[in-house]
Design an enzyme around this catalytic site. Structure first.
Site, mmCIF file in Angstrom:
data_model
loop_
_atom_site.group_PDB
_atom_site.id
_atom_site.type_symbol
_atom_site.label_atom_id
_atom_site.label_comp_id
_atom_site.label_asym_id
_atom_site.label_seq_id
_atom_site.Cartn_x
_atom_site.Cartn_y
_atom_site.Cartn_z
ATOM 1 C CB SER A 1 44.887 43.245 38.214
ATOM 2 O OG SER A 1 44.047 43.865 39.169
ATOM 3 C CE LYS A 2 46.210 41.943 47.106
ATOM 4 N NZ LYS A 2 47.271 41.105 47.681
ATOM 5 N NE ARG A 3 40.234 44.744 38.933
ATOM 6 C CZ ARG A 3 41.016 45.717 38.493
ATOM 7 N NH1 ARG A 3 41.434 46.666 39.306
ATOM 8 N NH2 ARG A 3 41.387 45.744 37.216
ATOM 9 C CD GLN A 4 43.387 40.139 36.523
ATOM 10 O OE1 GLN A 4 44.613 40.118 36.547
ATOM 11 N NE2 GLN A 4 42.708 40.788 35.596
#
Length: 489
Positions: free
Chosen positions: A257-260
Site C-alpha cells: 500500500s502507498k501508506r507503507q
C-alpha cells in the site's frame, strides 16, 4: 495454442503501481514467448477517478520498463491506446442485446433504497447484496410500471440477471477450476444512470472485439470473473483463458500500500534503480524461471515464462532484495551506461564539467560500494572538487605521532613518481614501510585522510591514481598546513 493476444488495461487514476507493472510485464512476457500481440487499453469509464496526465505517465513508465505495445488505433488523426470513453455506443448496444435476451433488466432503485438494502444487519452471516426480489426493478414492478417509469425518464440502471440456481464454472491457469453458485453472485450494474458502462460490461465487450485470447490480471479481479464468464456465455461468445496473479505483499505480509512506502514505478525510477534490475526484480515476484539464480536478461525471461509456474500465494516486495539486485547490475552494466545514469546527479550537485573518461574511472573505483548512480556525488564529492570537510574524529584516531613525518617523506617520494598509478604508489609505500620497520596501516590511513578527508572509500592507492599526482600532492601539503595550524585539535 490459438493466436495469443493479451492486453494491459489500467485506469487513468494516477501513477503506475508496481503491481500494475508486474501485470503488464507478465502479459508482455507471455505474448513475446508465444509470438503474440499485446494491446494497451485505457479503462476510463469511471470519470470521477480520472487524473489529468495519468495516461501519459502510465505510457512513459511502461516504456521506461521496456514494455511496448503492438497495436495503436487511430482516433482523430492520432495513434494511441484504445480508450473506453471513445467506445460508449458499442457498450450501450450490447447492454440492449442483454436486455433483449433476458440476461439484463432495468432497475429504478434510489440511492437511499440501495444504501438501506446493503447495510449489514446485526447478526447477519453473509454480506448483503442486491436482492432483485425486494427492490424496484423490472421484475418486481412489472412491464406496465416499468414502461411508465421509462416514459417519464425516471433514473435507472441496467443490471446483469444472474439466475440463483446457476453454476458458473471457469478455469484459471494458475488456480485451476473454480465453481461459483449464481446465488452468491451479485446482479452487477452494467450501465449506470448516466449512460456510462461499468468496468464489467466494457471489459468483456472490449476483450471480445479485440480478440483477447488470455486475460492476465491481478488476484483482486478474481471475484469478478464469474460475472464476466456469465457475460461471455450470455452473449454466446467464446471465453478467453483466465490467469489471476498473486497479490504483492510488504515484508509484514500485508497488501502493498502507498501508506507503507513507495509503490509507484516513477518513485523507483527517480531513486536511480536500473531499469533492467527493476524489471528483473518485478518479474520474480511470484515466478522464478529456473530457481537456481536471480539475475535474468529480458530475453531469458521471455524464453522461460510459463503461467502455470506462477505461484498462487502472495509475493513479498522486499526492498532489501531489490537494492541487492541493483548492486548486481552496477557490476555488469557497461561503464558508458553508468556514466550516463550518473550525469543528472552530478550536474545537480554542480559537478557537470568532468569528461566521460574521468567519471567512468571514478565509477569503476566505487561501483561495488554504492547502490545507485545518483549516490555518486554524495559518496565521493572529493573526486569532483576540493575537500569541503574532514572527518575530525577519524583524523584524531588515525593521525599518530609519526604520521606527519611519514606524510612529509611520502610527499617527497611521490613528487618523484613519474608513473603515479596504483602499483607505483603501493610499491613506494611498501618499500618505505619496510625501510622504517612499520606496517602499511600507519601509511595508508594518513594517505586516505589527506587525499579524501573520509574514513571509508575505495582503496587509498586506487583513489590517488584516479585523482592524479598534482591533486594528491596539493591536498597532502594543504593537510599538513591545516594540521600545523591546529585546525583538527
Amino acid at each position: 495454442m490459438k493466436d495469443v493476444r493479451v492486453r494491459f488495461a489500467p485506469s487513468p487514476t494516477g501513477y503506475l503501481h508496481v503491481g500494475g507493472l508486474r501485470t503488464a510485464l507478465y502479459n508482455y512476457l507471455f505474448a513475446k514467448h508465444f509470438g503474440g500481440k499485446m494491446i494497451l487499453r485505457i479503462e476510463d469509464t469511471d470519470q470521477s477517478r480520472f487524473v489529468e496526465g495519468a495516461v501519459d505517465n502510465l505510457i512513459n513508465s511502461l516504456r521506461w520498463a521496456g514494455i511496448e505495445f503492438d497495436e495503436s488505433p487511430e482516433v482523430g488523426g492520432k495513434f494511441g491506446p484504445y480508450v473506453q470513453s471513445e467506445r460508449f455506443e458499442l457498450y450501450r448496444k450490447h447492454a440492449q442485446i442483454l436486455l433483449d435476451k433476458g440476461h439484463a433488466y432495468y432497475a429504478f432503485d434510489t440511492p437511499e433504497e440501495l444504501l438501506a438494502m446493503r447495510t449489514q444487519k446485526p447478526g447477519a452471516v453473509v454480506a448483503p447484496k442486491y436482492d432483485r426480489l425486494v427492490m424496484k426493478n423490472q421484475y418486481t414492478l412489472g412491464a406496465i410500471e416499468t414502461k411508465r417509469l421509462m416514459d417519464m425518464k425516471a433514473p435507472y440502471v441496467i443490471r446483469l440477471r444472474i439466475p440463483p440456481d446457476a453454476e458458473i464454472t471457469f478455469t484459471d491457469i494458475i488456480r485451476g477450476d473454480i465453481t461459483v453458485l449464481g446465488w452468491d453472485v451479485d446482479d452487477q450494474i452494467l450501465l449506470k444512470s448516466d449512460g456510462y458502462p461499468t468496468y464489467h460490461l466494457a471489459n468483456v465487450v472490449d476483450d471480445h472485439f479485440m480478440e483477447i485470447s488470455h486475460i492476465i490480471r491481478g488476484e483482486e479481479w478474481l471475484p469478478s470473473t464469474p460475472k464476466h464468464a456469465f457475460l461471455y456465455d450470455a452473449f454466446g461468445w467464446e471465453r478467453p483463458e483466465f490467469a489471476h496473479l498473486p497479490l504483492l505483499l510488504n515484508t509484514s505480509k500485508q497488501k502493498l500500500s502507498k501508506r507503507q512506502g513507495d509503490v509507484a514505478v516513477e518513485d523507483f525510477r527517480a531513486k536511480g534503480y536500473f531499469r533492467s534490475a527493476f524489471v528483473n526484480f518485478i518479474a520474480l515476484l511470484g515466478f522464478n524461471p529456473t530457481g537456481d539464480r536471480e539475475i535474468y536478461t529480458i530475453e531469458e525471461l521471455i524464453e522461460y515464462f510459463d503461467l502455470s509456474k506462477v505461484n498462487k500465494s502472495g509475493a513479498v516486495f522486499d526492498l532489501t532484495k531489490l537494492e541487492w539486485m541493483n548492486t548486481q547490475y552496477i557490476k555488469i552494466v557497461p561503464t558508458s551506461e553508468l556514466v550516463e545514469l550518473a550525469r543528472p546527479a552530478l550536474e545537480s550537485a554542480g559537478f557537470g564539467g568532468f569528461d566521460d573518461e574521468y567519471v567512468g574511472r571514478v565509477i569503476n573505483l566505487v561501483k561495488e560500494r554504492i547502490h545507485f548512480m545518483n549516490e555518486l556525488p554524495d559518496f565521493v564529492p572529493y573526486m569532483f572538487g576540493d575537500i569541503k570537510e574532514f572527518e575530525i574524529e577519524y583524523i584524531k584516531k588515525r593521525w599518530e605521532e609519526n604520521s606527519k613525518e611519514i606524510a612529509l617523506d611520502l610527499i617527497e617520494i611521490y613528487k618523484k613518481d613519474d608513473v603515479f598509478n596504483h602499483d607505483s604508489l603501493y610499491g613506494a609505500a611498501k618499500a618505505y614501510a619496510e625501510e622504517k620497520g612499520i606496517k602499511l596501516g600507519p601509511i595508508t590511513h594518513p594517505l586516505r585522510i589527506m587525499t579524501t578527508g573520509k574514513s571509508v572509500g575505495a582503496g587509498a592507492f586506487e583513489t590517488m591514481e584516479v585523482l592524479g599526482k598534482e591533486t594528491c600532492i596539493q591536498r597532502m601539503e594543504k593537510f599538513i598546513e591545516l594540521w600545523d595550524s591546529g585546525t583538527f585539535i
